[in-house]
Design a protein around this motif. Structure first.
Motif, short mmCIF file in Angstrom:
data_model
loop_
_atom_site.label_atom_id
_atom_site.label_comp_id
_atom_site.label_asym_id
_atom_site.label_seq_id
_atom_site.Cartn_x
_atom_site.Cartn_y
_atom_site.Cartn_z
N VAL A 24 -3.33 2.02 -3.87
CA VAL A 24 -2.75 3.37 -3.88
C VAL A 24 -3.83 4.35 -3.44
N THR A 25 -3.58 5.06 -2.36
CA THR A 25 -4.57 5.95 -1.77
C THR A 25 -4.05 7.38 -1.74
N ARG B 142 0.85 -1.18 0.00
CA ARG B 142 0.00 0.00 0.00
C ARG B 142 0.89 1.24 0.00
N TYR B 143 0.76 2.04 -1.05
CA TYR B 143 1.55 3.24 -1.19
C TYR B 143 0.59 4.42 -1.30
N TRP B 144 0.88 5.50 -0.60
CA TRP B 144 0.12 6.71 -0.85
C TRP B 144 0.97 7.90 -0.48
N MET C 38 -2.16 4.61 -10.43
CA MET C 38 -1.81 5.99 -10.07
C MET C 38 -3.03 6.88 -10.08
N ALA D 228 -0.25 10.25 -6.56
CA ALA D 228 0.22 9.04 -5.88
C ALA D 228 0.32 7.92 -6.91
N GLU D 229 1.26 7.03 -6.70
CA GLU D 229 1.43 5.88 -7.58
C GLU D 229 2.20 4.79 -6.85
N THR D 230 2.23 3.61 -7.42
CA THR D 230 3.07 2.54 -6.90
C THR D 230 4.00 2.05 -7.99
#
Length: 339
Positions: free
Chosen positions: A288-289, A5-7, A268, A278-280
């Motif tokens: 992605v939040t 989880r990336y944000w 994204m 935001a992106e991963t």
């Protein structure tokens, strides 16, 4: 797979300090072909994770409840067996989950309606509303028909949203019309990356071995998914769709093996200036939040440009030129285009 989880939050703020924030999430995962129950379980798990992180709208990939590229190998009879109506058990379960979580959930499915099949996407809102978009430029199978209308709707959060599926977004007219219909948030589910483009400088297939050996050689899969057949290709056009039309763009995608191709993820969220919020970069399942600053829309460059249009000059856009092809023929044509 683990859930990465990336944000990212905004690093710049409006000088007057005002922020009207709306938190959304885009998801990438690898659907199991022809296993809707397994995919539904994955959708539920990832949706719950996104909502737990504050997301009010969760955008999952195109055809995520059934799988995608393998469908081209099925018989028409098998496709009809796999398809469901928009009020069938799968979408009904997503609608119930949206109300339970008090969030909007978007999922892709194979729809049957009036004896036809469609590559469709259902956005289930927490108030019980369900909006279904049928891909306007479907090419996956000769039995899958293309939709014939745009999907733009009011949301409980005070903005209008639109839906365009994968290749729909590649045609600039579709995004512009969606914006003219009032959408300021574009839901853009995909299954892309690693496709065999006929264009010499378009995407090219990524060897399946790159994905199968990702644990032994993570650098290779990251380079492939973020290279010319993945993120670099997206960066040629995706920011322009958001910028030129002054809208937020929520890009979800498959990741991993999709029959004999690889989907590159790169989920994204872009703002109305075409900036990535935001992106991963992770070649794996991911949520992605990000917070959307809705105050950015009114003065966005694209919004101002659209007010400067001269529609009386654009009649050519609606004229039949004589060399048009149906989406399937256009997608797979090997003939060069001459003007």
């Amino acid at each position: 797979m683990s859930t990465n989880r990336y944000w990212t939050s905004w690093i710049d703020r409006r000088f007057d300090g005002r922020m009207t924030l709306f938190r959304s999430a885009v998801v990438q995962f690898e659907p199991v072909p022809d296993q809707p129950a397994a995919n539904l379980a994955t959708v539920e798990r990832l949706a719950r994770a996104a909502v737990a992180d504050g997301a009010q709208l969760v955008v999952l990939p195109e055809m995520c409840l059934l799988g995608y590229w393998h469908l081209r190998n099925h018989s028409a009879e098998r496709l009809h067996e796999l398809a469901e109506p928009a009020d069938g058990p799968l979408v009904s379960r997503i609608a119930a989950l949206a109300q339970e979580l008090e969030a909007g959930l978007g999922v892709g499915f194979l729809e049957t309606a009036d004896g036809k099949l469609f590559n469709s996407y259902a956005v289930c809102l927490p108030n019980g509303d369900i909006h279904v978009h049928r891909k306007l430029h479907a090419f996956e199978h000769e039995e899958i028909a293309s939709g014939s209308s745009y999907t733009v709707f009011d949301t409980p959060w005070g903005f209008r949203a639109g839906v365009l599926i994968c290749w729909d977004n590649n045609l600039v007219e579709n995004v512009r019309i969606t914006a003219l219909l009032g959408a300021t948030v574009l839901i853009a589910p995909h299954q892309t990356g690693g496709t065999n483009s006929r264009s010499p400088y378009g995407m090219k297939p990524i060897p399946v071995e790159v994905w199968e050996n990702r644990k032994q050689n993570p650098a290779a899969v990251e380079a492939a998914f973020n290279g010319p057949s993945g993120r670099e290709w997206l960066m040629r056009w995706l920011p322009a769709r958001a910028h030129d039309n002054g809208l937020f763009l929520l890009f979800s995608n498959g990741v991993g093996r999709d029959d004999d191709e690889l989907r590159t993820g790169n989920a994204m969220i872009l703002d109305p200036y075409g900036r990535i919020v935001a992106e991963t970069p992770v070649p794996d399942e991911a949520v992605v939040t990000a917070d959307l600053d809705l105050d950015l829309v009114p003065l966005a460059t694209g919004q101002r440009w659209m007010r400067g249009r001269r529609p009386e000059l654009y009649g050519l856009l609606t004229q039949v030129m004589g060399d048009e092809l149906d989406p399937r023929a256009a997608r797979f044509s090997t003939e060069p285009v001459s003007r």
